[in-house]
Motif scaffolding. Structure first.
Motif, PDB file in Angstrom:
ATOM      1  N   THR A 120       0.845  -1.182   0.000  1.00  0.00           N
ATOM      2  CA  THR A 120       0.000   0.000   0.000  1.00  0.00           C
ATOM      3  C   THR A 120       0.884   1.236   0.000  1.00  0.00           C
ATOM      4  O   THR A 120       2.089   1.152   0.283  1.00  0.00           O
ATOM      5  CB  THR A 120      -0.926   0.012   1.233  1.00  0.00           C
ATOM      6  N   SER A 121       0.301   2.380  -0.321  1.00  0.00           N
ATOM      7  CA  SER A 121       1.060   3.630  -0.304  1.00  0.00           C
ATOM      8  C   SER A 121       0.122   4.788  -0.007  1.00  0.00           C
ATOM      9  O   SER A 121      -1.095   4.682  -0.199  1.00  0.00           O
ATOM     10  CB  SER A 121       1.768   3.868  -1.647  1.00  0.00           C
ATOM     11  N   ARG A 122       0.702   5.865   0.473  1.00  0.00           N
ATOM     12  CA  ARG A 122      -0.038   7.111   0.607  1.00  0.00           C
ATOM     13  C   ARG A 122       0.858   8.237   0.128  1.00  0.00           C
ATOM     14  O   ARG A 122       2.004   8.352   0.569  1.00  0.00           O
ATOM     15  CB  ARG A 122      -0.459   7.369   2.053  1.00  0.00           C
ATOM     16  N   PHE A 123       0.339   9.045  -0.783  1.00  0.00           N
ATOM     17  CA  PHE A 123       1.069  10.178  -1.329  1.00  0.00           C
ATOM     18  C   PHE A 123       0.774  11.390  -0.456  1.00  0.00           C
ATOM     19  O   PHE A 123      -0.323  11.965  -0.514  1.00  0.00           O
ATOM     20  CB  PHE A 123       0.620  10.421  -2.774  1.00  0.00           C
ATOM     21  N   ALA A 124       1.731  11.754   0.393  1.00  0.00           N
ATOM     22  CA  ALA A 124       1.554  12.888   1.308  1.00  0.00           C
ATOM     23  C   ALA A 124       2.894  13.215   1.953  1.00  0.00           C
ATOM     24  O   ALA A 124       3.750  12.339   2.108  1.00  0.00           O
ATOM     25  CB  ALA A 124       0.520  12.568   2.392  1.00  0.00           C
ATOM     26  N   ARG A 172      -0.578   1.695 -13.409  1.00  0.00           N
ATOM     27  CA  ARG A 172      -1.966   2.165 -13.339  1.00  0.00           C
ATOM     28  C   ARG A 172      -2.812   1.203 -12.506  1.00  0.00           C
ATOM     29  O   ARG A 172      -3.401   0.243 -13.036  1.00  0.00           O
ATOM     30  CB  ARG A 172      -2.537   2.307 -14.752  1.00  0.00           C
ATOM     31  N   THR A 173      -2.861   1.453 -11.212  1.00  0.00           N
ATOM     32  CA  THR A 173      -3.677   0.658 -10.298  1.00  0.00           C
ATOM     33  C   THR A 173      -4.484   1.582  -9.408  1.00  0.00           C
ATOM     34  O   THR A 173      -4.258   2.798  -9.370  1.00  0.00           O
ATOM     35  CB  THR A 173      -2.817  -0.263  -9.414  1.00  0.00           C
ATOM     36  N   THR A 174      -5.401   0.989  -8.640  1.00  0.00           N
ATOM     37  CA  THR A 174      -6.243   1.789  -7.746  1.00  0.00           C
ATOM     38  C   THR A 174      -5.478   2.317  -6.545  1.00  0.00           C
ATOM     39  O   THR A 174      -6.026   3.111  -5.778  1.00  0.00           O
ATOM     40  CB  THR A 174      -7.436   0.949  -7.251  1.00  0.00           C
ATOM     41  N   LEU A 175      -4.215   1.900  -6.361  1.00  0.00           N
ATOM     42  CA  LEU A 175      -3.405   2.498  -5.304  1.00  0.00           C
ATOM     43  C   LEU A 175      -3.123   3.965  -5.590  1.00  0.00           C
ATOM     44  O   LEU A 175      -2.843   4.739  -4.670  1.00  0.00           O
ATOM     45  CB  LEU A 175      -2.074   1.750  -5.157  1.00  0.00           C
TER      46      LEU A 175
END
Length: 269
Positions: free
Chosen positions: A90-94, A184-187
């Motif tokens: 998983t990832s979070r762009f922040a 290109r994924t929903t992540l």
């Protein structure tokens, strides 16, 4: 590795690269144990696989207590394992200061701690010759603004893969590290998609990435980085990191904008 009739545990199988890789592995004749959190999506994936009756889904959240023990039991029930693919992530762009502690813990646990714990628990179940493939990222070798926590997890996974492969030398088990670039994924949040468009970053389809992963497995490539110029940038960052420092500094304001963090914002004392 010849994949026909091999038993494979694939984590994070319910979408994105995982679902595409399940299709590639099934077409190559492998028997799949497919882990994911979303049972309906796993069922739909299973129904679309060749020889669907040969495969099994394991609907379990890797962050829940007992998840590793459940997967180990599933492998034992299947009679052992030839290939483990640690794909769940998983990832979070922040910006770091904008991320709650819970989000940081979630990313590091799923991207690094769980692959380590699962690999440790499944090593006794892995037949020889056997393979472990850890799905990393270009960001495992290039620190990128807005992805500090994700970079930390994937860099740790890269180091783990390299060290474990050296530990297991001569044992009949190889450890591979496979590193896609942007996919290109929903992540990817809408902001990430907009950022990649604004900067002209290349993105790959999950199907293409999965096909490359299959080749890496068949050739037992210890390290595989995808994409150009990303492969070059990985080498440059290792040898001349100041070059990447300057290049990313020029993009920092744009990256911060899409991350929802003013570029000139200062951390409070």
């Amino acid at each position: 590795m010849e994949l026909n009739d091999k038993t494979v545990l694939l984590t994070g199988a319910s979408g994105g690269i995982g679902a595409a890789l399940a299709q590639e592995l099934a077409a190559a004749g492998a028997r799949l144990l497919l882990q994911g959190r979303d049972r309906p999506r796993l069922n739909r994936l299973l129904a679309g696989l060749p020889d669907s009756g040969r495969h099994r889904i394991i609907a379990v959240d890797l962050l829940m207590p007992g998840a590793v023990d459940g997967l180990v039991q599933a492998v034992r029930d299947a009679g052992g394992l030839d290939l483990l693919i640690n794909n769940a992530g998983t990832s979070r762009f922040a910006w770091l200061e904008d991320q709650p502690a819970g989000d940081i813990h979630h990313q590091l646990t799923l991207n690094l701690t769980m692959p380590v714990l699962l690999t440790r628990s499944l090593l006794p179940c892995l037949r020889r010759p056997g393979l472990i493939m850890n799905i990393g990222s270009t960001f495992g070798a290039i620190g990128y603004p807005g992805y500090s926590v994700y970079c930390a997890g994937k860099a740790g996974l890269r180091g783990f893969s390299e060290a474990l492969d050296r530990e297991l030398a001569g044992s009949g088990v190889r450890v591979l590290y496979f590193a896609p670039r942007a996919t290109r994924t929903t992540l990817n949040s809408p902001q990430v998609v907009e950022l990649n468009t604004a900067l002209g970053n290349h993105t790959d389809s999950p199907e293409w990435v999965a096909a490359q992963a299959l080749q890496a497995l068949q050739k037992q490539q210890q390290r595989r980085w995808l994409g150009w110029p990303e492969r070059l940038l990985v080498r440059l960052n290792a040898l001349f990191p100041a070059l990447l420092d300057r290049a990313l500094a020029r993009q920092r304001a744009t990256i911060a904008h899409y991350a929802g963090h003013p570029a000139d914002k200062e951390i409070s004392p």
